[in-house]
Scaffold this motif. Structure first.
Motif, PDB file in Angstrom:
ATOM      1  N   SER A  86       1.026   1.900 -11.174  1.00 50.58           N
ATOM      2  CA  SER A  86       1.143   2.194  -9.745  1.00 50.58           C
ATOM      3  C   SER A  86       2.527   2.667  -9.341  1.00 50.58           C
ATOM      4  N   SER A  87       3.507   2.578 -10.232  1.00 46.48           N
ATOM      5  CA  SER A  87       4.868   2.987  -9.861  1.00 46.48           C
ATOM      6  C   SER A  87       4.932   4.468  -9.512  1.00 46.48           C
ATOM      7  N   TYR A  88       4.145   5.298 -10.178  1.00 47.76           N
ATOM      8  CA  TYR A  88       4.134   6.729  -9.882  1.00 47.76           C
ATOM      9  C   TYR A  88       3.574   6.976  -8.478  1.00 47.76           C
ATOM     10  N   MET A  89       2.521   6.256  -8.149  1.00 48.12           N
ATOM     11  CA  MET A  89       1.896   6.380  -6.834  1.00 48.12           C
ATOM     12  C   MET A  89       2.903   6.045  -5.725  1.00 48.12           C
ATOM     13  N   PHE A  90       3.629   4.948  -5.907  1.00 45.51           N
ATOM     14  CA  PHE A  90       4.599   4.543  -4.888  1.00 45.51           C
ATOM     15  C   PHE A  90       5.825   5.458  -4.867  1.00 45.51           C
ATOM     16  N   TYR A 103       5.772   8.715  -5.362  1.00 44.88           N
ATOM     17  CA  TYR A 103       5.400   9.895  -4.604  1.00 44.88           C
ATOM     18  C   TYR A 103       5.328   9.584  -3.102  1.00 44.88           C
ATOM     19  N   ALA A 104       4.828   8.391  -2.765  1.00 45.38           N
ATOM     20  CA  ALA A 104       4.723   8.014  -1.351  1.00 45.38           C
ATOM     21  C   ALA A 104       6.112   7.855  -0.723  1.00 45.38           C
ATOM     22  N   LEU A 105       7.007   7.223  -1.439  1.00 48.39           N
ATOM     23  CA  LEU A 105       8.373   7.078  -0.947  1.00 48.39           C
ATOM     24  C   LEU A 105       9.053   8.435  -0.784  1.00 48.39           C
ATOM     25  N   VAL A 106       8.881   9.295  -1.781  1.00 47.17           N
ATOM     26  CA  VAL A 106       9.473  10.630  -1.716  1.00 47.17           C
ATOM     27  C   VAL A 106       8.950  11.394  -0.503  1.00 47.17           C
ATOM     28  N   THR A 133       0.827  -1.206   0.000  1.00 44.88           N
ATOM     29  CA  THR A 133       0.000   0.000   0.000  1.00 44.88           C
ATOM     30  C   THR A 133       0.863   1.259   0.000  1.00 44.88           C
ATOM     31  N   VAL A 134       0.210   2.377  -0.265  1.00 46.66           N
ATOM     32  CA  VAL A 134       0.883   3.666  -0.211  1.00 46.66           C
ATOM     33  C   VAL A 134       1.407   3.927   1.196  1.00 46.66           C
ATOM     34  N   ASP A 135       0.648   3.532   2.201  1.00 41.26           N
ATOM     35  CA  ASP A 135       1.082   3.712   3.583  1.00 41.26           C
ATOM     36  C   ASP A 135       2.370   2.921   3.841  1.00 41.26           C
ATOM     37  N   ASN A 136       2.440   1.686   3.307  1.00 45.42           N
ATOM     38  CA  ASN A 136       3.672   0.900   3.428  1.00 45.42           C
ATOM     39  C   ASN A 136       4.846   1.644   2.812  1.00 45.42           C
TER      40      ASN A 136
END
Length: 448
Positions: A51-55, A57-60, A19-22
């Protein structure tokens, strides 16, 4: 393997297991961990999944909130992230990819400062943070908050590095490339054209949902047909993040990782560049590879399945080449991880230098019939340790004796048990695979 991290990072279906939270929490911990005594520098690459873009941004968000500066390679290959970490003084590298899995899966691969897969103890700490077993980390404030930097130039430097490796060009060689609608779509064609190959490319139009779909190294039949139909000299297929490569000769024969290790290992030996006179393999390599290496006076070592274990063995012993049947090949002189494009360049160099076709170089290795069946189960450990399954495996091993072998193991990235048998005939392979799978089914261990 940990709760979240397997042999190839944190992987699962996007917004289900992963998930994005992860991703945010991975970023928070990594940014804090590497920034305890200095301003952390982290580089991120991603493949072409939607989904790579979503992750990313979440990592950043997590990394910069912990005070790290983040450099974005954008769509690129896993080995290019490894290269950037090793050569640009980054603390850590992150690749967002689920490799050969379907587009709806994704993953987070962490690389240490040497460009290799990160140490297990750090993964364990990240898992503890995700599960709330570690107290909340401090947030960066004011000028300590991290920033993002466009680092597309890092990918261009990697392309230049690949082009510099071969000692000769590939002029007039007709090469087919299957980019799997993945990361290599942005890199491979440029490399081969710079080396003057006549380059023919398929599956290099990613749309976010077509990565690995009926293409690439997991669907090699597509490239086989393309090479033969177009009269090409050779072909190479990559997976989604281009850390693996499977080749095809001009007749359409599949040249898998075992045969690539044989061809390149023998060539390195002839060049006096095979350190320790040894090729590093996993337990999944074909018996035919071992017999061919022995015939040529080369040694081999076996590791557990997973290119991280191959890399660890190579690093500890300074070996030159190692890899997996699936096409993860590591050339330690040039890279710290498997690199599909680099592998194809090394195969090309062997063929051009020896003035031979890949067909002729690879036919010296006889492949023993091998059947591998992936069985989806509810719980991998329960299925593998079931007493009746263990009994069936032992019975098959005894029956095969010295003329074959059986290997039953858990997948490091999926809820699968892999049952593999090598024997003198296909019939025997299927017979003993069935003998184990039938018991698993009777025990109610199989799902789906």
């Amino acid at each position: 393997m940990g709760k979240y991290f397997g042999t190839d990072g944190f992987r699962g279906e996007a917004n289900v297991q992963l998930t994005v939270d992860n991703a945010f929490k991975v970023g928070r911990y990594v940014g804090w961990y590497y920034g305890r005594d200095h301003k952390a520098k982290i580089v991120i690459g991603k493949d072409t999944r939607r989904s790579s873009y979503m992750f990313e941004y979440a990592l950043v968000a997590g990394l910069t909130a912990s005070g790290a500066d983040v450099y974005l390679l954008h769509v690129t290959t896993t080995p290019s992230v490894s290269f950037a970490v090793r050569t640009e003084d980054f603390d850590c590298g992150i690749m967002i990819s689920a490799s050969h899995n379907p587009f709806y899966d994704n993953g987070i691969k962490l690389l240490n400062g040497n460009g290799q897969k990160i140490e297990a103890e750090i993964e364990e700490r990240i898992e503890a943070y995700i599960d709330g077993k570690i107290e909340e980390l401090p947030l960066a404030r004011k000028e300590d908050i991290g920033r993002t930097i466009d680092f597309a130039s890092g990918r261009n430097r990697y392309i230049g590095y690949l082009i510099s490796i071969p000692s000769r060009d590939f002029k007039n060689v007709k090469v087919g490339l299957d980019c799997a609608n993945g990361s290599s779509s942005a890199i491979a064609k440029s490399v081969f054209e710079a080396l003057q190959a006549k380059t023919y490319v398929i599956n290099n139009q990613p749309d976010g949902t077509n990565i690995n779909t009926n293409c690439g190294s997991t669907h090699i039949e597509v490239l086989q047909k393309y090479v033969v139909d177009n009269g090409l000299d050779i072909g190479f297929a990559y997976d989604g993040d281009a850390d693996r490569c499977i080749a095809v000769d001009h007749r359409g024969n599949i040249i898998d990782g075992d045969k690539i290790m044989y061809v390149c290992g023998k060539y390195l030996k002839e060049q006096g560049k095979l350190n320790g006179n040894t090729v590093v393999t996993t337990v999944m390599s074909n018996m035919g590879l071992y017999k061919a290496l022995e015939r040529e006076g080369m040694r081999y070592e076996q590791t557990a399945v997973g290119d991280k274990y191959v890399a660890e063995n190579m690093l500890a012993n300074n070996y030159s080449i190692g890899g997996e049947q699936s096409g993860h090949i590591i050339f330690s002189r040039y890279a710290a991880t498997g690199d599909g494009i680099l592998t194809s360049l090394m195969v090309m160099e062997a063929c051009v230098d020896k003035k031979s076709t890949l067909c002729d170089l690879a036919k010296e290795m006889k492949v023993y019939p091998q059947v591998l069946r992936n069985v989806r189960v509810a719980d991998k450990k329960t299925a593998r340790e079931n007493p009746k399954v263990v009994e069936a495996v032992e019975a098959a091993a005894k029956a095969l004796g010295d003329s074959g072998r059986i290997l039953v193991r858990e997948s490091g990235t999926e809820p699968l048990i892999r049952v593999m048998v090598e024997a003198e005939t296909d019939e025997l392979c299927h017979q003993y695979v069935d003998s184990v799978v039938d018991v698993m089914e009777a025990e109610g261990l199989i799902v789906g």
